[in-house]
Design a protein around this motif. Structure first.
Motif, short mmCIF file in Angstrom:
data_model
loop_
_atom_site.label_atom_id
_atom_site.label_comp_id
_atom_site.label_asym_id
_atom_site.label_seq_id
_atom_site.Cartn_x
_atom_site.Cartn_y
_atom_site.Cartn_z
N SER A 242 -5.59 6.00 -0.51
CA SER A 242 -5.52 4.77 -1.30
C SER A 242 -6.30 3.65 -0.63
N THR A 243 -6.18 3.55 0.68
CA THR A 243 -6.94 2.53 1.41
C THR A 243 -8.43 2.80 1.33
N ILE B 117 0.82 -1.21 0.00
CA ILE B 117 0.00 0.00 0.00
C ILE B 117 0.86 1.26 0.00
N GLN B 118 2.11 1.16 0.51
CA GLN B 118 2.98 2.33 0.55
C GLN B 118 3.51 2.74 -0.82
N THR B 119 3.42 1.84 -1.81
CA THR B 119 3.89 2.18 -3.16
C THR B 119 2.78 2.73 -4.05
N ALA C 144 3.58 12.74 -1.87
CA ALA C 144 4.36 11.65 -2.44
C ALA C 144 3.80 10.30 -2.00
N PRO C 145 4.04 9.23 -2.78
CA PRO C 145 3.61 7.88 -2.38
C PRO C 145 4.24 7.49 -1.04
N GLY C 146 3.45 6.82 -0.20
CA GLY C 146 3.92 6.42 1.12
C GLY C 146 3.63 7.42 2.21
N SER C 147 3.17 8.63 1.84
CA SER C 147 2.86 9.63 2.84
C SER C 147 1.53 9.29 3.53
N VAL C 148 1.25 10.02 4.59
CA VAL C 148 0.03 9.77 5.35
C VAL C 148 -1.20 9.95 4.49
N SER C 149 -1.23 11.02 3.69
CA SER C 149 -2.41 11.29 2.85
C SER C 149 -2.60 10.22 1.79
#
Length: 463
Positions: free
Chosen positions: A204-205, A183-185, A194-199
C-alpha cells in the motif's frame, strides 16, 4: 487441478523475506519476528504496467533514461505553508510538493487532530485537500472538526479502505494534498493477506509513493506504533517515505512533542512542541520557558541544563533524588534519559571523586516529560546527583552542560554559543561549561558569567 498455495515469511522489524520460518532474522538480528503470509503471484498486467514505465522512474511525465547532472533541471522545492510554525520547522520550512510523510505515535496522542488542522489550513489557501479515513465515519470526523474550527469547501472527506478505489479517485480529482488515516486499514486487492499485515502495509505504501511522485501530490500517511514505539509493520516502510514524524508525550498530559526522525528536505531530530487544548493542538513558541514552569527554587538535586534538538536549544530541568536504601540492593531509576547512562555516571562519581552511593537509591528525572539521550546532559545529571547526595541546593540561576567521560573529564559539546544564548534569554546569570569552550564563550558573552570546568571534581567545588 487445484492451485498450490505458496506461503512466505516476513520479518516484522525489517521486512526480510524468507521461504521458511527462522528464529532469528538474518537482516536485523531480531528474534521471533517472522510471520507467515500467503504470497500471490504478480499478474501479467502488473508486470506489463511496470515494464511500461508506470513507476518511480516516471516523475511528472519524465522519461526512464539515464541523465547526467548537467541535464537535470532543478528548481526550488515548492512548499505549502501549513500555517503551523512548529510543524513547518520540523518539516524543514513547509510541506514539500510530491512528498510522502509518515506520522506515527501512540493512540490518542493527537495524530488525526493535527492532520485535520493542517488540512483545514492548507485548504483555506485555495488548495484542494482530500482526507481519507479508514477508521472513522464521516459523522465522527465532523464532530472532531466542529470542535477544532471552521473549514473551507476545498477540503473533501471520504471513508474508504480499498486502495484501488482510492487510487482511481486521486488520479481523477488530482488534489494537492492527501491524508491517509491510517495505512494499517488500507488493503490492496492484489495482495491476498489481511489489512495491516506486513505485505499489505508495504504494498500500500509503495502504491502511495508512486502516486505522490508521478502526480506531484503531497501525501500524509498515519501509522500505528507497537509497544516498543516503532511504526507497526516492516521497518522498510520508514525507508520508502521522505519524512518520518513521531508524536511523543503522555496522552494524559497537555503537552505533545513532534519529532522529525527522518527528513529528506530538512534537518533531522528537529522537534515541535504543542499543547493539547479544547480546540486542538496549539503550538508552544518558547518550549524552554514552557518546560521550566513551576521549577522549585533553592531545592537540592535540581539544576537546569541545555540540550540541542536539531537546530533548537532547549533548557530542561534535571531532578535527582538520592536517599539511603532500605534493601540490600539499591534501586536505580531514570525517567526521560538513558538508564544505563545514569548508572555509568554514578560509577564515575564513586571512582573519581569518592562519592560513596553504593548504599543509596538514586532517581533521575527530566521535568516536563522530555526524552533526551544527548551526552550534553551528563554534567547536569552529575551535579544534580551530587547536590541531592550532599543536600546542598544549586543556585536557581545556574545552567550547566557538558559531556562527562569515564575519567571524570568534562568534554566539549557542539553549539555552545546557541546554548548560552538561550540561557541568557531566559534570565540565567551563570553557565557552567567545559573548559574547552569557556575561553571563546567569555569573549562572545560579557553579560553572563561563564565558568569553565575540566573535570567533575572542579564542578563539585562550585556547589
Amino acid at each position: 487441478m487445484a492451485t498450490k498455495i505458496k506461503t512466505v515469511f516476513f520479518c516484522q522489524s525489517c521486512g526480510y523475506e524468507s521461504s521458511k520460518w527462522m528464529g532469528q532474522c538474518p537482516g536485523c538480528r531480531e528474534w521471533n519476528t517472522f510471520v507467515e503470509e500467503v504470497a500471490k503471484p504478480v499478474s501479467k498486467a502488473s508486470k506489463s504496467a511496470s515494464a511500461s514505465g508506470v513507476g518511480l522512474g516516471m516523475l511528472a511525465g519524465g522519461e526512464s533514461s539515464p541523465k547526467s547532472l548537467s541535464e537535470i533541471e532543478m528548481n526550488d522545492e515548492d512548499r505549502y505553508d501549513t500555517h503551523i510554525g512548529e510543524l513547518n520547522r520540523v518539516l524543514g520550512g513547509g510541506l514539500v510538493k510530491g512528498s510522502l510523510i509518515l506520522v506515527g505515535g501512540d493512540p490518542g496522542i493527537g495524530k488525526s487532530t493535527i492532520l485535520l488542522q493542517v488540512a483545514g489550513n492548507i485548504s483555506r489557501d485555495n488548495k484542494d485537500v482530500l482526507y481519507i479515513s479508514g477508521e472513522e465515519s464521516l459523522k465522527q470526523i465532523k464532530l472532531r472538526a466542529n470542535r477544532i474550527g471552521s473549514f473551507s469547501d476545498s477540503l473533501k472527506f471520504m471513508c474508504e479502505t480499498n486502495l484501488s478505489t482510492i487510487e482511481e479517485i486521486i488520479t481523477r480529482t488530482k488534489p494537492q494534498v492527501v491524508i491517509i488515516d491510517s495505512i494499517q486499514t488500507m488493503y490492496n486487492e492484489a495482495v491476498s493477506s489481511a489489512p495491516g499485515s506486513v505485505s499489505q502495509v508495504r504494498e500500500s505504501t509503495s502504491v502511495l509513493l508512486r502516486i505522490a511522485k508521478s502526480l506531484g501530490i503531497s501525501i500524509f500517511i498515519v501509522g500505528h506504533v507497537t509497544k516498543e514505539g516503532q511504526v507497526a509493520g516492516p521497518r522498510v516502510l520508514e525507508h520508502m517515505v521522505d519524512t518520518v514524524l513521531y508524536f511523543e508525550g503522555d496522552r494524559h498530559a497537555s503537552y505533545r512533542i513532534l519529532r522529525g526522525v527522518k527528513n529528506r528536505f530538512g534537518s533531522t531530530n528537529e522537534i515541535g512542541v504543542f499543547e493539547m487544548q479544547e480546540k486542538g493542538l496549539v503550538e508552544v513558541t518558547n518550549p524552554s520557558e514552557f518546560m521550566l514552569e513551576g521549577r522549585p527554587e533553592d531545592a537540592s538535586g535540581s539544576i537546569v541544563t541545555c540540550s540541542v534538538e536539531g537546530t533548537r536549544p532547549l533548557l530542561i530541568e534535571v531532578q535527582a533524588l538520592v536517599c539511603r536504601s532500605n534493601f540490600g540492593f539499591p534501586r536505580r531509576q531514570a525517567n526521560g534519559t538513558d538508564y544505563n547512562r545514569v548508572n555509568l555516571l554514578m560509577a564515575v562519581l564513586e571512582k573519581r571523586i569518592g562519592l560513596q552511593m553504593g548504599e543509596y537509591d538514586a532517581y533521575v528525572n527530566l521535568a516536563g516529560g522530555m526524552k533526551i539521550a544527548e551526552p550534553s546532559l551528563d554534567l547536569g545529571i552529575c551535579l544534580a546527583l551530587i547536590s541531592s547526595f550532599r543536600n546542598r541546593p544549586i543556585g536557581s540561576e545556574v545552567v550547566a552542560f557538558g559531556e562527562v567521560g569515564l575519567s571524570g573529564e568534562v568534554r566539549s559539546v557542539n553549539m555552545g554559543e546557541a546554548r548560552v544564548s538561550e540561557a541568557r534569554k531566559l534570565g540565567f546569570k551563570t553557565c557552567i561549561v567545559p573548559s574547552a569552550l569557556a575561553g571563546k564563550l567569555k569573549k562572545t558573552f560579557t553579560d553572563i558569567e561563564i565558568v569553565g570546568v575540566s573535570s567533575v571534581a572542579d564542578a563539585m567545588k562550585l556547589i
